[in-house]
Design an enzyme around this catalytic site. Sequence first.
Site, PDB file in Angstrom:
ATOM      1  N   THR A 182     -49.954 -35.642 -15.988  1.00 24.98           N
ATOM      2  CA  THR A 182     -51.156 -35.856 -15.182  1.00 24.98           C
ATOM      3  C   THR A 182     -51.916 -34.551 -14.983  1.00 24.98           C
ATOM      4  O   THR A 182     -53.137 -34.550 -14.844  1.00 24.98           O
ATOM      5  CB  THR A 182     -50.785 -36.476 -13.823  1.00 24.98           C
ATOM      6  OG1 THR A 182     -50.076 -37.686 -14.052  1.00 24.98           O
ATOM      7  CG2 THR A 182     -52.007 -36.769 -12.980  1.00 24.98           C
TER       8      THR A 182
ATOM      9  N   TYR B 174     -36.894 -37.463 -17.067  1.00 20.89           N
ATOM     10  CA  TYR B 174     -38.090 -38.309 -17.045  1.00 20.89           C
ATOM     11  C   TYR B 174     -38.092 -39.242 -18.245  1.00 20.89           C
ATOM     12  O   TYR B 174     -38.160 -38.787 -19.393  1.00 20.89           O
ATOM     13  CB  TYR B 174     -39.315 -37.387 -17.055  1.00 20.89           C
ATOM     14  CG  TYR B 174     -40.667 -38.041 -16.967  1.00 20.89           C
ATOM     15  CD1 TYR B 174     -40.838 -39.378 -16.651  1.00 20.89           C
ATOM     16  CD2 TYR B 174     -41.811 -37.283 -17.185  1.00 20.89           C
ATOM     17  CE1 TYR B 174     -42.090 -39.947 -16.566  1.00 20.89           C
ATOM     18  CE2 TYR B 174     -43.080 -37.834 -17.092  1.00 20.89           C
ATOM     19  CZ  TYR B 174     -43.206 -39.169 -16.796  1.00 20.89           C
ATOM     20  OH  TYR B 174     -44.451 -39.725 -16.711  1.00 20.89           O
TER      21      TYR B 174
ATOM     22  N   LYS C 189     -36.660 -40.031 -13.158  1.00 23.81           N
ATOM     23  CA  LYS C 189     -37.981 -40.620 -12.988  1.00 23.81           C
ATOM     24  C   LYS C 189     -38.116 -41.710 -14.047  1.00 23.81           C
ATOM     25  O   LYS C 189     -38.196 -41.423 -15.243  1.00 23.81           O
ATOM     26  CB  LYS C 189     -39.081 -39.565 -13.148  1.00 23.81           C
ATOM     27  CG  LYS C 189     -40.499 -40.138 -13.038  1.00 23.81           C
ATOM     28  CD  LYS C 189     -41.543 -39.056 -13.329  1.00 23.81           C
ATOM     29  CE  LYS C 189     -42.950 -39.655 -13.265  1.00 23.81           C
ATOM     30  NZ  LYS C 189     -44.009 -38.663 -13.626  1.00 23.81           N
TER      31      LYS C 189
END
Length: 297
Positions: free
Chosen positions: A48, A135, A163
Amino acid sequence: MSDIDSYQIWTAIITPMQPDASIDYDSFADLLREQAAAGNGITILGSTGEALNLDLAERQEILNFAIGLNLNVPLMVGVGGINLHDQIAWIKYLNSLAVDSYLLVVPLYAKPGIYGQHDWFKTLMNIADKPCILYNVPNRTAKSLEFETVKMLSGHPRFWAIKEASGSEAAFAKYMAAAPNVRMMSGDDPMLPAFAKLGAKGVISVAGNTWPAATHEYALQCVNGTFKDHEIWAKATAALFCASNPIPAKALLHDLGRIKTPELRLPLSSKDMADLSIVREANKLVEDWFSNQTREV
């Protein structure tokens, strides 16, 4: 060091930019202080934050700037890429900084199997001196985090959390079974209500950028089992993925006057978000929802 287990939301912060795509540090400071005021942990230099499109000097400058603000909330830092030596060097650099945890993504493009993933993560966690979160985001890496890899690594002293961003409740449950002592976090805002019922302790959030306090409340309600407004949040959070993340989040933040431009680094382009109606509608939904929560208190 902060008590990182006490945070239900970590905002995967965007990197605001000037019209020439250089870093807009004035806007960045404002966004970081918004997160701190909302009580959100902050994930810096994730996807992001467009970390893969920033050079090493920029990433170091961004981190030093954020640390220098003394925000009094924990900072998590992304560790991505595919070159092991580069990631080793990056973690050694991070070890020297006042940050709290590292986000280690499945290596991009190469599609490593069980043992490739195991040796990659073990090598990096052996060097890390902070808690690490693995992740799983197969729609970006082209490969899922292997369940057997998680099981093999479950006893590593630096393996703090997972995650999970595959969108699968079945996969979430399998990761929990593979490493029952590891903290589980949703990697998707819309999946948090479902994942929380399975044992998720919180979310690493894109929505936290646009709605810091409201997303904090959303995460808290999901984790404590009181959340009811599924349709509102499903629609609002889906709007932030109507184009490649973080294009919609930057478009809305700019529309709201909270960042100077919606600029991104190529190959991402703000021109791929010509119609702002969907994010404006989402913003109205969330603002009204949060206003109702405040009145009820």
